[in-house]
Structure formats: structure tokens, C-alpha cells
Design a protein around this motif. Sequence first.
Motif, short mmCIF file in Angstrom:
data_model
loop_
_atom_site.label_atom_id
_atom_site.label_comp_id
_atom_site.label_asym_id
_atom_site.label_seq_id
_atom_site.Cartn_x
_atom_site.Cartn_y
_atom_site.Cartn_z
N TYR A 220 14.55 -4.99 0.91
CA TYR A 220 13.98 -5.94 1.10
C TYR A 220 13.43 -6.65 0.54
N LYS B 3 18.64 0.39 2.13
CA LYS B 3 17.36 0.27 2.57
C LYS B 3 16.48 -1.21 1.75
N GLU C 116 7.14 -2.45 7.94
CA GLU C 116 7.63 -2.45 9.38
C GLU C 116 9.65 -2.69 8.51
N LYS C 117 10.03 -3.04 7.84
CA LYS C 117 10.87 -3.01 7.51
C LYS C 117 11.51 -0.73 6.66
N TYR C 118 10.62 -0.75 6.52
CA TYR C 118 10.72 0.32 5.86
C TYR C 118 10.46 1.60 6.76
N GLU D 206 5.26 -6.95 6.92
CA GLU D 206 7.02 -6.82 6.61
C GLU D 206 7.78 -5.65 6.56
N GLU E 276 11.99 0.75 9.38
CA GLU E 276 13.42 1.43 10.57
C GLU E 276 13.81 1.58 10.26
N TYR E 277 13.94 2.98 9.21
CA TYR E 277 14.99 3.50 8.53
C TYR E 277 15.00 5.55 8.95
#
Length: 109
Positions: A104, A102, A72-74, A69, A76-77
Motif C-alpha cells: 500500500y 501485499k 480495506e487493502k489489508y 483504505e 483484500e488478501y
Amino acid sequence: MLILSQKGNVMVNMDSLQAITIYIFRNYQNGKIVDEKYRVMAWYGADEDDYWAIGDYATEERAKEVIKEIWEKYGEYLHRRGGPAILKGSVDVPEAFWVLPKIYEMPQE
């Protein structure tokens, strides 16, 4: 990207990390495992104490899911320095307005 630890007592910056790993903690009693948890650790150096514990999970699978997760979050940017517009007809936008924060937050479970 900033990551807030599960307990809310540590915030780490992905830009200063070397790795995020899982460490298994086991408690033994009379030679048998009585408790086991999987700790997600954010490493900022090469020494054995150069880490922050950012979350504990009941299973290795869940700890791996959390690391995925974060990954994936990292991802996205997108990053774009301010300056000339990329698309014809668009307006130049300073970087501060283009780059979104950014963050999380480590899940509780």
C-alpha cells in the motif's frame, strides 16, 4: 502487508505494528492556530518515540479515510499455506505462488 510512506522514505511492515493512529499537529502564532495537519503514525512499540510518521493530511476526515483504505487493502488478501488443494480437482500450489505481494502506498493528498 508493506506500507510505503507518503514521502517514500519509510516502508513499514504491518506484521510488526501495534497500531496506526492520527496525531494532530498545530502551529500557533500569537495564541491562534495558523497551521494544522493530521499525521498518520505507525506504532511499532509502546514508548512515545516508537512510531514512524507515514503521511500528513489537511483534514482529520482525510486521515481517517487513508487509515480505512489501509484496513480495506489489508483485508483484500487471503492467506493459504501451500499444500493439499482446497477444491476437488485443483492442483497443489506452493505458498509463494498463492500469496500475492501485499503493498500500500500512502496517498499524497
